[in-house]
Design a protein around this motif. Sequence first.
Motif, short mmCIF file in Angstrom:
data_model
loop_
_atom_site.label_atom_id
_atom_site.label_comp_id
_atom_site.label_asym_id
_atom_site.label_seq_id
_atom_site.Cartn_x
_atom_site.Cartn_y
_atom_site.Cartn_z
N ILE A 1 5.68 -8.24 4.99
CA ILE A 1 6.34 -8.28 3.69
C ILE A 1 5.66 -7.30 2.73
CG2 ILE A 1 6.79 -9.71 1.66
CD1 ILE A 1 7.14 -12.08 3.58
N LYS A 2 4.33 -7.29 2.77
CA LYS A 2 3.58 -6.37 1.90
C LYS A 2 3.91 -4.93 2.25
CE LYS A 2 -1.06 -5.13 0.46
NZ LYS A 2 -2.48 -5.34 0.66
N SER A 3 3.96 -4.62 3.52
CA SER A 3 4.26 -3.27 3.97
C SER A 3 5.69 -2.87 3.60
CB SER A 3 4.07 -3.17 5.47
OG SER A 3 4.37 -1.88 5.92
N LEU A 4 6.63 -3.79 3.77
CA LEU A 4 8.01 -3.53 3.42
C LEU A 4 8.16 -3.29 1.92
CD1 LEU A 4 10.98 -3.38 4.32
CD2 LEU A 4 11.12 -5.85 4.00
N THR A 5 7.51 -4.10 1.13
CA THR A 5 7.55 -3.95 -0.33
C THR A 5 6.95 -2.61 -0.74
OG1 THR A 5 7.40 -6.34 -0.62
CG2 THR A 5 6.85 -4.99 -2.52
N GLU A 6 5.81 -2.28 -0.17
CA GLU A 6 5.18 -1.01 -0.49
C GLU A 6 6.08 0.16 -0.09
OE1 GLU A 6 0.99 1.43 0.08
OE2 GLU A 6 1.35 -0.34 1.30
N ASN A 7 6.70 0.09 1.06
CA ASN A 7 7.60 1.15 1.50
C ASN A 7 8.78 1.31 0.55
OD1 ASN A 7 6.00 1.71 3.70
ND2 ASN A 7 7.25 0.54 5.15
N ARG A 8 9.31 0.19 0.07
CA ARG A 8 10.42 0.26 -0.88
C ARG A 8 9.98 0.89 -2.20
NH1 ARG A 8 13.31 -5.60 0.11
NH2 ARG A 8 14.38 -4.99 2.03
N ILE A 9 8.80 0.53 -2.65
CA ILE A 9 8.28 1.09 -3.90
C ILE A 9 8.05 2.60 -3.75
CG2 ILE A 9 6.27 1.14 -5.45
CD1 ILE A 9 6.07 -1.94 -4.96
N TRP B 1 11.34 4.34 -3.74
CA TRP B 1 11.90 4.41 -5.10
C TRP B 1 11.23 5.54 -5.88
CZ3 TRP B 1 10.09 4.20 -10.04
CH2 TRP B 1 11.04 4.08 -11.04
#
Length: 164
Positions: free
Chosen positions: A4-12, A15
Amino acid sequence: MLGIKSLTENRIVAWKARNGMNILRICLGIIFIWFGMLKFFPGVSSAEEIAGRTILKLTFGLVKPEISMPVLAIWECIIGLGLISKAWLRLTLILLYLQMAGTFLPLLFFPLETFNHSLLVPTLLGQYIIKNFVLISAGIVIGATLRGGKIITSPVTEEKSAKE
């Protein structure tokens, strides 16, 4: 949890890659309009006095601050509007680079006012001038996008680009 942390960081990061260049261009434009507008009002801009004296010295006393400040104000506002609108962006960046080159002249023309003791100890005025390296860098990064350059997020893509 790590996924989840990796996915969130990738999305950020994605962006930032999609929006960062526009944010940089618009923010830089706002700075130029803001500082340019101040120069329309005598006694308001922190840079007015040194800019006026620099242009006076650069033109061998021919262009007085009463003329140079409104011209500089218009110049800076044109840069800002060009950055924000993306209109004539190549010309806008040339104007930015020329204006920025001029901002460094007080370091040469008035070293006693821009440095304390040595070149390693700038005065507040010197610091105000030296920070323009960041504005120049922003202009260079924006210029890298003129022919379609983009910020990329994938290291694999970077490796492929480096090999080509």
